[in-house]
Design a protein around this motif. Sequence first.
Motif, PDB file in Angstrom:
ATOM      1  N   VAL A   4      83.541  68.643   4.530  1.00 32.32           N
ATOM      2  CA  VAL A   4      82.391  69.543   4.657  1.00 32.32           C
ATOM      3  C   VAL A   4      82.499  70.351   5.941  1.00 32.32           C
ATOM      4  O   VAL A   4      82.264  71.558   5.949  1.00 32.32           O
ATOM      5  N   LEU A   5      82.882  69.702   7.040  1.00 38.64           N
ATOM      6  CA  LEU A   5      83.045  70.418   8.307  1.00 38.64           C
ATOM      7  C   LEU A   5      84.109  71.503   8.183  1.00 38.64           C
ATOM      8  O   LEU A   5      83.940  72.622   8.691  1.00 38.64           O
ATOM      9  N   LYS A   6      85.192  71.188   7.484  1.00 35.29           N
ATOM     10  CA  LYS A   6      86.258  72.175   7.294  1.00 35.29           C
ATOM     11  C   LYS A   6      85.769  73.340   6.439  1.00 35.29           C
ATOM     12  O   LYS A   6      86.010  74.506   6.752  1.00 35.29           O
ATOM     13  N   VAL A  14      83.118  70.140  15.928  1.00 34.70           N
ATOM     14  CA  VAL A  14      82.506  68.827  15.735  1.00 34.70           C
ATOM     15  C   VAL A  14      83.581  67.758  15.776  1.00 34.70           C
ATOM     16  O   VAL A  14      84.631  67.904  15.156  1.00 34.70           O
ATOM     17  N   THR A  15      83.329  66.698  16.507  1.00 32.43           N
ATOM     18  CA  THR A  15      84.230  65.553  16.540  1.00 32.43           C
ATOM     19  C   THR A  15      83.513  64.354  15.932  1.00 32.43           C
ATOM     20  O   THR A  15      82.433  63.984  16.382  1.00 32.43           O
ATOM     21  N   VAL A  16      84.084  63.778  14.899  1.00 32.69           N
ATOM     22  CA  VAL A  16      83.503  62.617  14.239  1.00 32.69           C
ATOM     23  C   VAL A  16      84.144  61.367  14.828  1.00 32.69           C
ATOM     24  O   VAL A  16      85.365  61.228  14.841  1.00 32.69           O
ATOM     25  N   PHE A  21      78.066  51.198  17.411  1.00 31.62           N
ATOM     26  CA  PHE A  21      77.470  51.736  18.633  1.00 31.62           C
ATOM     27  C   PHE A  21      77.899  50.970  19.886  1.00 31.62           C
ATOM     28  O   PHE A  21      78.168  51.554  20.926  1.00 31.62           O
ATOM     29  N   LYS A  22      78.011  49.652  19.771  1.00 35.45           N
ATOM     30  CA  LYS A  22      78.376  48.824  20.932  1.00 35.45           C
ATOM     31  C   LYS A  22      79.842  48.998  21.325  1.00 35.45           C
ATOM     32  O   LYS A  22      80.222  48.707  22.437  1.00 35.45           O
ATOM     33  N   GLU A  23      80.683  49.497  20.403  1.00 38.22           N
ATOM     34  CA  GLU A  23      82.099  49.728  20.695  1.00 38.22           C
ATOM     35  C   GLU A  23      82.376  51.181  21.067  1.00 38.22           C
ATOM     36  O   GLU A  23      83.500  51.540  21.385  1.00 38.22           O
ATOM     37  N   LEU A  24      81.361  52.008  21.010  1.00 42.30           N
ATOM     38  CA  LEU A  24      81.539  53.442  21.207  1.00 42.30           C
ATOM     39  C   LEU A  24      82.100  53.774  22.582  1.00 42.30           C
ATOM     40  O   LEU A  24      82.943  54.654  22.719  1.00 42.30           O
ATOM     41  N   ASP A  25      81.677  53.074  23.596  1.00 44.93           N
ATOM     42  CA  ASP A  25      82.151  53.365  24.954  1.00 44.93           C
ATOM     43  C   ASP A  25      83.663  53.238  25.047  1.00 44.93           C
ATOM     44  O   ASP A  25      84.313  54.026  25.740  1.00 44.93           O
ATOM     45  N   ASP A  26      84.252  52.279  24.340  1.00 51.89           N
ATOM     46  CA  ASP A  26      85.703  52.087  24.366  1.00 51.89           C
ATOM     47  C   ASP A  26      86.441  53.090  23.464  1.00 51.89           C
ATOM     48  O   ASP A  26      87.597  53.397  23.714  1.00 51.89           O
ATOM     49  N   ARG A  27      85.774  53.592  22.429  1.00 45.57           N
ATOM     50  CA  ARG A  27      86.445  54.454  21.447  1.00 45.57           C
ATOM     51  C   ARG A  27      86.222  55.943  21.674  1.00 45.57           C
ATOM     52  O   ARG A  27      86.895  56.760  21.070  1.00 45.57           O
ATOM     53  N   LEU A  28      85.285  56.302  22.534  1.00 44.56           N
ATOM     54  CA  LEU A  28      84.968  57.712  22.747  1.00 44.56           C
ATOM     55  C   LEU A  28      85.920  58.308  23.780  1.00 44.56           C
ATOM     56  O   LEU A  28      85.973  57.856  24.914  1.00 44.56           O
ATOM     57  N   PRO A  29      86.678  59.334  23.401  1.00 44.48           N
ATOM     58  CA  PRO A  29      87.615  59.950  24.349  1.00 44.48           C
ATOM     59  C   PRO A  29      86.878  60.520  25.573  1.00 44.48           C
ATOM     60  O   PRO A  29      85.765  61.028  25.461  1.00 44.48           O
ATOM     61  N   ALA A  30      87.495  60.427  26.721  1.00 47.48           N
ATOM     62  CA  ALA A  30      86.878  60.871  27.973  1.00 47.48           C
ATOM     63  C   ALA A  30      86.515  62.347  27.947  1.00 47.48           C
ATOM     64  O   ALA A  30      85.511  62.750  28.543  1.00 47.48           O
ATOM     65  N   ASP A  31      87.296  63.164  27.229  1.00 45.34           N
ATOM     66  CA  ASP A  31      87.010  64.597  27.221  1.00 45.34           C
ATOM     67  C   ASP A  31      85.786  64.949  26.379  1.00 45.34           C
ATOM     68  O   ASP A  31      85.348  66.099  26.371  1.00 45.34           O
ATOM     69  N   LEU A  32      85.197  63.981  25.685  1.00 46.92           N
ATOM     70  CA  LEU A  32      83.981  64.220  24.917  1.00 46.92           C
ATOM     71  C   LEU A  32      82.720  63.843  25.693  1.00 46.92           C
ATOM     72  O   LEU A  32      81.630  63.878  25.156  1.00 46.92           O
ATOM     73  N   ARG A  33      82.878  63.454  26.924  1.00 50.28           N
ATOM     74  CA  ARG A  33      81.728  63.040  27.728  1.00 50.28           C
ATOM     75  C   ARG A  33      81.351  64.111  28.722  1.00 50.28           C
ATOM     76  O   ARG A  33      82.224  64.801  29.209  1.00 50.28           O
ATOM     77  N   PRO A  34      80.103  64.279  29.060  1.00 50.06           N
ATOM     78  CA  PRO A  34      78.933  63.618  28.485  1.00 50.06           C
ATOM     79  C   PRO A  34      78.611  64.183  27.104  1.00 50.06           C
ATOM     80  O   PRO A  34      79.004  65.300  26.781  1.00 50.06           O
TER      81      PRO A  34
END
Length: 111
Positions: A4-6, A14-16, A21-34
């Motif tokens: 759908v995004l495509k 958009v990055t999916v 939620f509790k594992e998100l901190d470890d899985r979220l790439p640094a360039d997507l923060r904040p």
Amino acid sequence: MTEVLKELALEDSVTVVNAHFKELDDRLPADLRPIDFAWVDAWECIAECQRKHPGELEVLNLLESHKLMQNSITILSRTSSRTKRRYAKLGGEIDSGTELHAAARRQAGIR
């Protein structure tokens, strides 16, 4: 969801990230923060985040009373560590200057 995004030409905007939620901190790439905007399908996790970090999230819950299941959509806005808004002035007024027009032309494929 990526199809759908495509189809909407949003795959570059958009990055999916599929993660608990509790594992998100470890899985979220640094360039997507904040994170400026997140769609989280887990109300319990939002409530837990609000308990641990009171005042950090502004929550708007829109009820869809005609539905029996999944009868609301919740919009979150982070109230701390905000990044500069590219196309909005203070008070939410749209800045329809050259930067916004150029971005719209790029997205529409007009050079």
